[in-house]
Each structure stands twice: as structure tokens, then as C-alpha cells.
Design a protein around this motif. Structure first.
Motif, PDB file in Angstrom:
ATOM      1  N   LEU A 179      -7.038 -25.084 -30.370  1.00 18.93           N
ATOM      2  CA  LEU A 179      -6.833 -25.699 -31.683  1.00 18.93           C
ATOM      3  C   LEU A 179      -5.375 -25.622 -32.111  1.00 18.93           C
ATOM      4  CD1 LEU A 179     -10.067 -24.492 -33.490  1.00 18.93           C
ATOM      5  CD2 LEU A 179      -9.519 -26.824 -32.793  1.00 18.93           C
ATOM      6  N   ARG A 180      -4.715 -24.536 -31.779  1.00 18.42           N
ATOM      7  CA  ARG A 180      -3.298 -24.425 -32.145  1.00 18.42           C
ATOM      8  C   ARG A 180      -2.444 -25.476 -31.457  1.00 18.42           C
ATOM      9  NH1 ARG A 180      -4.613 -18.890 -32.060  1.00 18.42           N
ATOM     10  NH2 ARG A 180      -4.031 -18.710 -29.853  1.00 18.42           N
ATOM     11  N   GLN A 181      -2.832 -25.887 -30.253  1.00 19.88           N
ATOM     12  CA  GLN A 181      -1.999 -26.831 -29.532  1.00 19.88           C
ATOM     13  C   GLN A 181      -2.489 -28.278 -29.616  1.00 19.88           C
ATOM     14  OE1 GLN A 181      -2.633 -25.124 -25.474  1.00 19.88           O
ATOM     15  NE2 GLN A 181      -2.989 -27.240 -24.890  1.00 19.88           N
ATOM     16  N   SER A 182      -3.633 -28.520 -30.211  1.00 19.20           N
ATOM     17  CA  SER A 182      -4.118 -29.893 -30.317  1.00 19.20           C
ATOM     18  C   SER A 182      -3.208 -30.693 -31.240  1.00 19.20           C
ATOM     19  CB  SER A 182      -5.555 -29.930 -30.842  1.00 19.20           C
ATOM     20  OG  SER A 182      -5.630 -29.399 -32.142  1.00 19.20           O
ATOM     21  N   ALA A 183      -2.933 -31.939 -30.844  1.00 20.80           N
ATOM     22  CA  ALA A 183      -2.024 -32.780 -31.616  1.00 20.80           C
ATOM     23  C   ALA A 183      -2.657 -33.249 -32.912  1.00 20.80           C
ATOM     24  CB  ALA A 183      -1.583 -33.975 -30.769  1.00 20.80           C
ATOM     25  N   HIS A 222      -8.764 -22.205 -38.434  1.00 19.44           N
ATOM     26  CA  HIS A 222      -7.962 -23.398 -38.131  1.00 19.44           C
ATOM     27  C   HIS A 222      -8.529 -24.634 -38.831  1.00 19.44           C
ATOM     28  CE1 HIS A 222      -6.128 -21.020 -34.874  1.00 19.44           C
ATOM     29  NE2 HIS A 222      -7.366 -20.613 -34.622  1.00 19.44           N
ATOM     30  N   PRO A 223      -8.759 -24.601 -40.134  1.00 23.22           N
ATOM     31  CA  PRO A 223      -9.425 -25.736 -40.792  1.00 23.22           C
ATOM     32  C   PRO A 223      -8.629 -27.026 -40.713  1.00 23.22           C
ATOM     33  CG  PRO A 223      -8.496 -24.237 -42.419  1.00 23.22           C
ATOM     34  CD  PRO A 223      -8.387 -23.544 -41.090  1.00 23.22           C
ATOM     35  N   ASP A 224      -7.302 -26.935 -40.608  1.00 20.67           N
ATOM     36  CA  ASP A 224      -6.474 -28.139 -40.538  1.00 20.67           C
ATOM     37  C   ASP A 224      -6.553 -28.815 -39.178  1.00 20.67           C
ATOM     38  OD1 ASP A 224      -5.206 -25.809 -39.512  1.00 20.67           O
ATOM     39  OD2 ASP A 224      -3.284 -26.865 -39.491  1.00 20.67           O
ATOM     40  N   LYS A 225      -7.094 -28.123 -38.174  1.00 18.84           N
ATOM     41  CA  LYS A 225      -7.204 -28.684 -36.825  1.00 18.84           C
ATOM     42  C   LYS A 225      -8.630 -29.096 -36.475  1.00 18.84           C
ATOM     43  CE  LYS A 225      -2.993 -28.612 -35.283  1.00 18.84           C
ATOM     44  NZ  LYS A 225      -2.638 -27.947 -34.016  1.00 18.84           N
ATOM     45  N   VAL A 226      -9.552 -28.967 -37.420  1.00 22.13           N
ATOM     46  CA  VAL A 226     -10.952 -29.331 -37.180  1.00 22.13           C
ATOM     47  C   VAL A 226     -11.324 -30.481 -38.105  1.00 22.13           C
ATOM     48  CG1 VAL A 226     -13.339 -28.552 -37.096  1.00 22.13           C
ATOM     49  CG2 VAL A 226     -11.500 -26.962 -36.503  1.00 22.13           C
ATOM     50  N   ASP A 227     -11.468 -31.674 -37.518  1.00 23.65           N
ATOM     51  CA  ASP A 227     -11.954 -32.823 -38.293  1.00 23.65           C
ATOM     52  C   ASP A 227     -13.400 -32.613 -38.693  1.00 23.65           C
ATOM     53  OD1 ASP A 227     -12.334 -35.724 -39.104  1.00 23.65           O
ATOM     54  OD2 ASP A 227     -13.661 -35.618 -37.363  1.00 23.65           O
ATOM     55  N   GLY A 228     -14.170 -32.072 -37.749  1.00 25.30           N
ATOM     56  CA  GLY A 228     -15.584 -31.869 -38.030  1.00 25.30           C
ATOM     57  C   GLY A 228     -16.260 -31.124 -36.902  1.00 25.30           C
ATOM     58  N   ILE A 229     -17.530 -30.889 -37.097  1.00 24.56           N
ATOM     59  CA  ILE A 229     -18.342 -30.211 -36.096  1.00 24.56           C
ATOM     60  C   ILE A 229     -19.549 -31.082 -35.772  1.00 24.56           C
ATOM     61  CG2 ILE A 229     -17.621 -27.933 -36.874  1.00 24.56           C
ATOM     62  CD1 ILE A 229     -20.485 -27.714 -38.175  1.00 24.56           C
ATOM     63  N   LYS A 230     -19.995 -30.983 -34.532  1.00 20.81           N
ATOM     64  CA  LYS A 230     -21.269 -31.592 -34.163  1.00 20.81           C
ATOM     65  C   LYS A 230     -22.224 -30.469 -33.793  1.00 20.81           C
ATOM     66  CE  LYS A 230     -23.967 -34.282 -31.003  1.00 20.81           C
ATOM     67  NZ  LYS A 230     -24.137 -34.944 -29.704  1.00 20.81           N
ATOM     68  N   VAL A 231     -23.349 -30.425 -34.460  1.00 21.35           N
ATOM     69  CA  VAL A 231     -24.349 -29.387 -34.219  1.00 21.35           C
ATOM     70  C   VAL A 231     -25.554 -30.024 -33.540  1.00 21.35           C
ATOM     71  CG1 VAL A 231     -25.766 -27.598 -35.269  1.00 21.35           C
ATOM     72  CG2 VAL A 231     -23.552 -28.183 -36.287  1.00 21.35           C
ATOM     73  N   PRO A 247     -15.381 -25.226 -44.462  1.00 16.55           N
ATOM     74  CA  PRO A 247     -14.239 -25.372 -45.360  1.00 16.55           C
ATOM     75  C   PRO A 247     -14.165 -26.802 -45.897  1.00 16.55           C
ATOM     76  CG  PRO A 247     -13.585 -24.282 -43.319  1.00 16.55           C
ATOM     77  CD  PRO A 247     -14.980 -24.793 -43.104  1.00 16.55           C
ATOM     78  N   ARG A 248     -13.603 -26.951 -47.079  1.00 15.82           N
ATOM     79  CA  ARG A 248     -13.453 -28.280 -47.671  1.00 15.82           C
ATOM     80  C   ARG A 248     -12.678 -29.195 -46.709  1.00 15.82           C
ATOM     81  NH1 ARG A 248     -13.936 -30.186 -52.750  1.00 15.82           N
ATOM     82  NH2 ARG A 248     -14.277 -28.062 -53.537  1.00 15.82           N
ATOM     83  N   GLY A 249     -13.183 -30.395 -46.536  1.00 16.12           N
ATOM     84  CA  GLY A 249     -12.513 -31.370 -45.673  1.00 16.12           C
ATOM     85  C   GLY A 249     -13.006 -31.394 -44.241  1.00 16.12           C
ATOM     86  N   VAL A 250     -13.779 -30.389 -43.827  1.00 10.95           N
ATOM     87  CA  VAL A 250     -14.343 -30.365 -42.472  1.00 10.95           C
ATOM     88  C   VAL A 250     -15.727 -30.994 -42.517  1.00 10.95           C
ATOM     89  CG1 VAL A 250     -15.080 -28.925 -40.538  1.00 10.95           C
ATOM     90  CG2 VAL A 250     -13.020 -28.327 -41.830  1.00 10.95           C
ATOM     91  N   ARG A 251     -15.931 -32.018 -41.713  1.00 12.46           N
ATOM     92  CA  ARG A 251     -17.189 -32.753 -41.749  1.00 12.46           C
ATOM     93  C   ARG A 251     -18.224 -32.131 -40.815  1.00 12.46           C
ATOM     94  NH1 ARG A 251     -15.093 -39.062 -41.416  1.00 12.46           N
ATOM     95  NH2 ARG A 251     -12.900 -38.503 -41.335  1.00 12.46           N
ATOM     96  N   CYS A 252     -19.467 -32.410 -41.122  1.00 11.42           N
ATOM     97  CA  CYS A 252     -20.571 -32.091 -40.212  1.00 11.42           C
ATOM     98  C   CYS A 252     -21.098 -33.401 -39.651  1.00 11.42           C
ATOM     99  CB  CYS A 252     -21.677 -31.340 -40.945  1.00 11.42           C
ATOM    100  SG  CYS A 252     -23.079 -30.919 -39.882  1.00 11.42           S
ATOM    101  N   TYR A 253     -21.074 -33.528 -38.330  1.00 12.15           N
ATOM    102  CA  TYR A 253     -21.653 -34.677 -37.646  1.00 12.15           C
ATOM    103  C   TYR A 253     -22.986 -34.225 -37.052  1.00 12.15           C
ATOM    104  CZ  TYR A 253     -16.962 -36.788 -37.711  1.00 12.15           C
ATOM    105  OH  TYR A 253     -15.743 -37.315 -38.091  1.00 12.15           O
TER     106      TYR A 253
END
Length: 389
Positions: A179-183, A222-231, A247-253
Motif C-alpha cells: 500500500l505504501r508503494q501503490s501509485a 493506510h486509508p488514503d491508499k484503499v479505495d475500497g474493499i471486496k468481501v 474509515p470515511r471514504g473507503v468503500r465496501c464492494y
């Protein structure tokens, strides 16, 4: 006109197919939900390969199906388990699929996200003899390819990491590094063992509460590097609980192919977006339902999508990992490909009664663009099993 279909008890029964498909058209982009369909690959039926050979893919038909999904407004989740990743499609094939699909998405303006894993690291007779550094490196190679192709990345669960990790801290270290290195922000994918038994105990524990804690710890760091999660755990309440803790702004797919209508519809505390394998065969109908939801008509959305759950639960029945066979079967009946062959020979993974029920349920929903073609192809399959009409 009727068609004789075998039931689960092996007894033939007459079924009367519908004569007209459900009237569905393309429409405006979605406004209330982001929706991906995990898409299947089309095998090359003329390739002289064995089940152990590298996948032989019909690229024209595979990309045409993605254009079909994009035309209805759906995003494509590429090189996921629906594309038989790790069940016939190896990393070399997945890499080519990612490059081709990402280029096609750019050409047509389609939404795409591609799977990043570690399937360069195959199991040996003694399991997965790799270090955490080697697993990170494998992830990094795939992440770089996906980003260079111009696609969003989906960090998939790793069989190698599941086998090698000794503790939750190993997951925190590997995912934190990636996550730290993802663009750009990525989608994190938690695939349950019902989809892949090799992922038992992911996030460092077979206790789902403990695993959930580690999963959320990765995101919180790393909330700024996670657009969302798929469960993908087929557990609606757990998904809702996780969704409320993001966290606010992180989506659940949602990846719950058993409970997707209620999860997408949501409640007074939130909703799930979607990244679903079942939206491969349901694409046009799912898109129609989401556009109804965009108007604020939740009841209308549920009226369209709720009746599809029986088909989805049928396709994803135990052993769930073979749901791809039903997905490709319906693509053949729908005219999206000219044959019912799959990479790795996986067309043999379900029984004739299973196919018959899938046909009946899909026909009842009006999913086939040409019901007469679907009936003819179903009869062709039945004849190969010795069923005469």
C-alpha cells in the motif's frame, strides 16, 4: 413447445421455455453505486491443449464480452477468480489478459480494475517454499504491470501468503509495504475459503473476528491508499459490520453472491457497492436494476434483482469454487461465445441436472437475448448426455 430436462432426482420433466427475452437496453452511467462485474475468459476450443497446459484463450470473444459489459455501464473486474485465475489461467495468461483488457477499456472508455496476486509462486510437493520477501516481490511485479497498463489494482488474497505467514503481523507487513508503494488507491479483496480452500485462515486466523480485526487494521493504517474493499465471505451480517467500521471514504464492494440485493440496497447506515461474479451472466439486468436504484426507487431495484438470487445461489452452490462453470455455460446459451469449452477443461465440473436447473432459472428470468438459440443449445448439450427430445 417443451424441452425435457433432468431434475436432481434424475427424472426427466417437461419445461416450456419463454419465447421473448426481458426487454433491457443500455442507459446512462450509474450515479449511486460503483458496480463491477468480474468477467470470465473464453477458451480457444481449437487449441490442442490438455488440462495441465497453459490456457489457450480466444482473445476476440473474451474482449467482446467485456465490451458487452461496458456497454451496459458495468465496470470490469479483470483477471479475478471468475476468469479462472489459479484454476486454469496462470500468471502469464493473466498478464496478457490484463494488458489486452486495459487497452480495450481505454479505447472504449470503460471502467476496469485488475487483480494483483502472487500466482507466479506455484505450490510444490512440499507446499509453498517461499519467504515473505519473495511473496512481496511477486506482488510487486503484478502491481507494477497493472499500474503500467493504466488500470486500478485489486490486491487479491495470496495462496502463498496464506501458507507462509506465521502471524497477523506478517499480513500487516506485506500489505503495508504494498500500500505504501501503490501509485493509486487499490481495492483489497478478502476471498473466503469457500471460493478457494487454500485461503483458509487468511489474515492470520481461522477465527473470523480476529481475521476481521487484522483486515481492518491494514486499512486503518493506510486509508488514503484503499479505495475500497471486496468481501467475499457469503456472510451478509459480517459484511455489514465491516462496512460500518471502515474509515470515511473507503468503500465496501460486496462480493456476496448470496445476498447482494440487500447489501447493495443498504440501510440507514450505509450501503455496499458491488464487485460480483454473478453480474457476469446478470449484466444487463443488474445494470437496469442499479439505474432504478439511482432514482431512489429501492423497492423497484429489489423487485428486479431479488428474483435473481435463486439462480446465483444455484451457480454458487457447494463446491462454490466451480461457479465459473455455470457462468460460462450461461454465456454460451446467451450467444456470447460459440462453444461450451473452458480453460483447464472446467466445463466438466458440474452435472447435467445442475446445467438443466441453471438453464431453467435463467430462462425464467428472461436473461437469454435469443431464447430460441438458448433452447437449441440446451438441447444440443442434452443430446450429448443421451437425452432425446
Amino acid at each position: 413447445m417443451t424441452i425435457q430436462l433432468p431434475g436432481a432426482d434424475g427424472v426427466l420433466k417437461a419445461y416450456s421455455p419463454r419465447t421473448e427475452p426481458l426487454a433491457l437496453t443500455t442507459g446512462a452511467p450509474f450515479t449511486s453505486r460503483t458496480v463491477f462485474s468480474a468477467a470470465h475468459v473464453v477458451a480457444d476450443p481449437f487449441a490442442d491443449v490438455s488440462p495441465d497446459s497453459p490456457a489457450a484463450v480466444d482473445w476476440d470473444a473474451t474482449l467482446a464480452f467485456r465490451r458487452h459489459l461496458w456497454s451496459h455501464g458495468l465496470g470490469v473486474a479483470e483477471a479475478m477468480d471468475t476468469a479462472q485465475r489459479g484454476m486454469g489461467l496462470d500468471w502469464a495468461g493473466a498478464a496478457e489478459l490484463i494488458r489486452r483488457s486495459a487497452a480495450e477499456a481505454k479505447a472504449v472508455g470503460g471502467l476496469i480494475a485488475c487483480g494483483v496476486g502472487t500466482d507466479q509462486l506455484s505450490a510444490t510437493e512440499i507446499g509453498y517454499p517461499y519467504s515473505l520477501d519473495e511473496i512481496r516481490t511477486a506482488y510487486e511485479e503484478q502491481l507494477a504491470l497493472v499500474e503500467q497498463a493504466g488500470s486500478q489494482a485489486i490486491l487479491m488474497a495470496s495462496r502463498a501468503l496464506a501458507a507462509v505467514a506465521k502471524s497477523p503481523e506478517d499480513y500487516l507487513e506485506v500489505y503495508g509495504h504494498l500500500l505504501r508503494q501503490s501509485a493509486e488507491p487499490v481495492i483489497l479483496h478478502w476471498l473466503g475459503p469457500m471460493f478457494d480452500p487454500a485461503l483458509e485462515g487468511y489474515w492470520g486466523s481461522t477465527d473470523l473476528d480476529a481475521a476481521t480485526h487484522t483486515f481492518l487494521e491494514v486499512i486503518a493504517a493506510h486509508p488514503d491508499k484503499v479505495d475500497g474493499i471486496k468481501v467475499s465471505l457469503l456472510d451478509a451480517q459480517r459484511e455489514i459490520d465491516i462496512r460500518r467500521r471502515l474509515p470515511r471514504g473507503v468503500r465496501c464492494y460486496t462480493g456476496d453472491d448470496f445476498n447482494y440485493p440487500e447489501l447493495i440496497a443498504g440501510d440507514d447506515q450505509g450501503f455496499s457497492h458491488a464487485l460480483l461474479g454473478i453480474f457476469d451472466p446478470l449484466g444487463p439486468l443488474a445494470a437496469e436494476a442499479v439505474r432504478v436504484l439511482d432514482t431512489g426507487n429501492t423497492d423497484g431495484f429489489r423487485e428486479l434483482l431479488d428474483p435473481t438470487v435463486e439462480l446465483s445461489r444455484h451457480l454458487f452452490q457447494t463446491p462454490t469454487r466451480f461457479y465459473k462453470t455455470g457462468v460460462v455455460f450461461l454465456a454460451w446459451l446467451s450467444g456470447h461465445q460459440e462453444h461450451f469449452a473452458m480453460v483447464g477443461g472446467l466445463q466438466s465440473a458440474r452435472s447435467l441436472p445442475h446445467f438443466a436447473r441453471a438453464y431453467e432459472l435463467a430462462d425464467g428470468l428472461g436473461l437469454f437475448p435469443d431464447p430460441a438459440l438458448a433452447e437449441t443449445r440446451m438441447k444440443t448439450l442434452l443430446s450429448l448426455y443421451g437425452v432425446t427430445q
